[in-house]
Design a protein around this motif. Structure first.
Motif, short mmCIF file in Angstrom:
data_model
loop_
_atom_site.label_atom_id
_atom_site.label_comp_id
_atom_site.label_asym_id
_atom_site.label_seq_id
_atom_site.Cartn_x
_atom_site.Cartn_y
_atom_site.Cartn_z
N LYS A 177 45.11 84.98 -23.50
CA LYS A 177 44.30 86.22 -23.36
C LYS A 177 42.80 85.93 -23.53
N ARG A 180 38.69 85.90 -22.89
CA ARG A 180 37.67 86.88 -22.47
C ARG A 180 37.02 86.41 -21.18
N SER A 224 40.65 85.13 -9.44
CA SER A 224 40.13 86.46 -9.73
C SER A 224 41.29 87.42 -10.05
N GLY A 234 41.69 89.29 -13.50
CA GLY A 234 41.85 90.75 -13.51
C GLY A 234 43.05 91.17 -14.34
N GLU A 235 44.14 90.39 -14.22
CA GLU A 235 45.38 90.73 -14.94
C GLU A 235 45.19 90.72 -16.45
N VAL A 236 44.30 89.83 -16.92
CA VAL A 236 44.12 89.73 -18.38
C VAL A 236 42.75 90.30 -18.81
N SER A 237 42.11 91.01 -17.91
CA SER A 237 40.78 91.62 -18.17
C SER A 237 39.76 90.59 -18.66
N ALA A 238 39.75 89.44 -18.01
CA ALA A 238 38.77 88.40 -18.37
C ALA A 238 37.65 88.37 -17.33
N PHE A 239 36.47 87.96 -17.77
CA PHE A 239 35.39 87.70 -16.81
C PHE A 239 35.73 86.41 -16.07
N ASP A 248 32.56 87.21 -11.23
CA ASP A 248 31.50 87.96 -11.93
C ASP A 248 30.24 87.11 -11.99
#
Ligand code: DSN
Length: 415
Positions: free
Chosen positions: A163, A165, A184, A188-193, A218
């Motif tokens: 998980k 960041r 990407s 996106g699946e783990v809400s990471a930049f 990003d």
């Protein structure tokens, strides 16, 4: 050189010697290139004198009337060349650019997922010797042991478990294309930049001969002196929404004054990169790397991942009776300049470097093509397989010299 020769003849002689070394050797260092003469000129211009802090129109020193225009030119041209929403042209290097990206949106201790160094990653992607690993909590993905390519299912599994960041997609020694779209999706699946470090690939991306990470990421960082053929220094591209954070993270966050002469060189290479000459060198760079890999495989060298999609070819010399360091040294005495490199198998043996990394950028900028690349592979093989035979190494050196004379460094004069 007139003034330097007067002020310091000893240094002037070293400049002449270095010019001669470049002219009389074959440069296969993947992280180098022969910059246009105008790049050398602008880097040595009066812009070197100016101290700046802050950004155009918002400086902490006066006298910025011209340098503001220089930085704005670099910004406009860079954004347009790479189709980026936002750009910062002040980082001193690729590592400074990566540091600024980390500090722009992460808190110290945050988790980051990046590629392991022996598998292709970079020191600034959280290697234990780098300050990046002391500030953030890095986990590393590896290449698949069979294919020696990134295993995206494994990256996804790791992302779901760690998980992070931020995820870093990018490498300093990985000869294959990176699927930024897939990276990407995982991010996106783990809400990471998602940060793509395209330091090695920027010239190929600018010329559109390989896909760009910009639409999928990003943040994108790169340096200007590898395939990009410009001067020193780094660049950050990002989505508009991160622009202010990136600017603050670069100055005053990670560095003070930036080098205006290098910002000017960035503006210049962003202009030159649109010329047919530049595009043709980048096309040739890709073709030449493929030919190099094929010719080496015909001689049964273990080429990491079985080929290349970019300017790099990585040879794993484990099955040969020569180490990466001995190959580097022996080839240097024969006039072929490259660097030893860790390969995936080296990760379990501390200090072992079993590979060499080749880059096709600089020889392509000299105008060399298939016949010359095949000759270079013949010569490399002759020298590497006979490192103790002085007569063989000398013969290779003579043939390298002949090739260099036929293809002088033209510094973008013609392509
Ligand atoms: N990152 C280093 C390399 O790839 O050789 C220097 O640019």
């Amino acid at each position: 050189m007139l003034y330097l020769a007067n002020d310091d003849p000893e240094l002037a002689k070293l400049v002449i010697n270095e010019e001669s070394r470049l002219e009389t050797t074959l440069n296969l260092i993947a992280a180098e290139n022969h910059s246009p003469q105008s790049i050398l000129e602008i880097m040595g211009s009066v812009f070197n004198t100016k101290t700046i802090e802050g950004y155009p129109g918002k400086r902490f020193h006066s006298g910025c009337i011209h340098v503001d225009k220089v930085e704005n030119l670099a910004i406009t041209r860079g954004k347009s060349l790479f189709g980026a929403e936002y750009i910062n042209v002040q980082p001193h290097s690729g590592t400074s650019a990566n540091l600024a990206v980390y500090f722009s949106v992460l808190k110290t201790g945050d988790r980051v997922l990046s590629m392991s160094l022996p598998h292709g990653g970079h020191l600034s992607h959280g290697h234990k010797a780098s300050i990046t690993s002391k500030c953030f909590d890095f986990s590393h993905y590896k290449v698949n042991s069979e294919t020696e390519m990134i295993d995206y299912d494994r990256v996804r599994e790791m992302a779901l478990s760690v998980k992070p960041r931020m995820i870093v997609a990018g490498a300093s020694s990985y000869p294959r294309l990176i699927d930024y779209e897939k990276m990407s999706q995982i991010a996106g699946e783990v809400s990471a930049f998602l940060l793509a470090d395209m330091a090695h690939l920027a010239g190929l991306v600018a010329a559109k001969v390989i896909p760009s990470p910009v639409p999928h990421c990003d943040f994108v960082t790169f340096t200007c002196y590898k395939t990009m053929m410009g001067g020193r220094g780094g660049v950050i591209l990002c989505k508009e929404t991160f622009g202010k954070k990136i600017d603050k993270a670069v100055f005053p966050g990670c560095q003070g004054t930036s080098a205006v002469n290098l910002i000017a060189a960035k503006a210049l290479i962003f202009k030159l990169a649109r010329e047919e000459k530049f595009v043709s060198i980048q096309k040739k760079t890709i073709q030449n790397a493929r030919i190099m890999a094929e010719a080496l495989m015909e001689k049964d060298y273990h080429i990491i991942s079985g080929g290349t999609d970019n300017h790099q070819v990585l040879i794993d010399l484990t099955s040969r009776s020569i180490s990466g360091k001995s190959a580097e040294d022996c080839l240097e005495s024969a006039g072929i300049i490259l660097n030893r490199n860790v390969v995936p198998k080296d990760e379990t043996t501390l200090g072992k470097v079993s590979g060499i990394r080749l880059g096709s950028g600089a020889v392509s900028a000299r105008g060399m093509g298939e016949p010359q690349i095949r000759k270079i592979v013949e010569l490399m093989d002759m020298a590497m397989m006979n490192p103790a035979k002085k007569a063989v190494v000398k013969e290779v050196r003579n043939r390298v010299l002949k090739l260099c004379r036929e293809f002088p460094v033209n510094r973008f004069a013609e392509a």
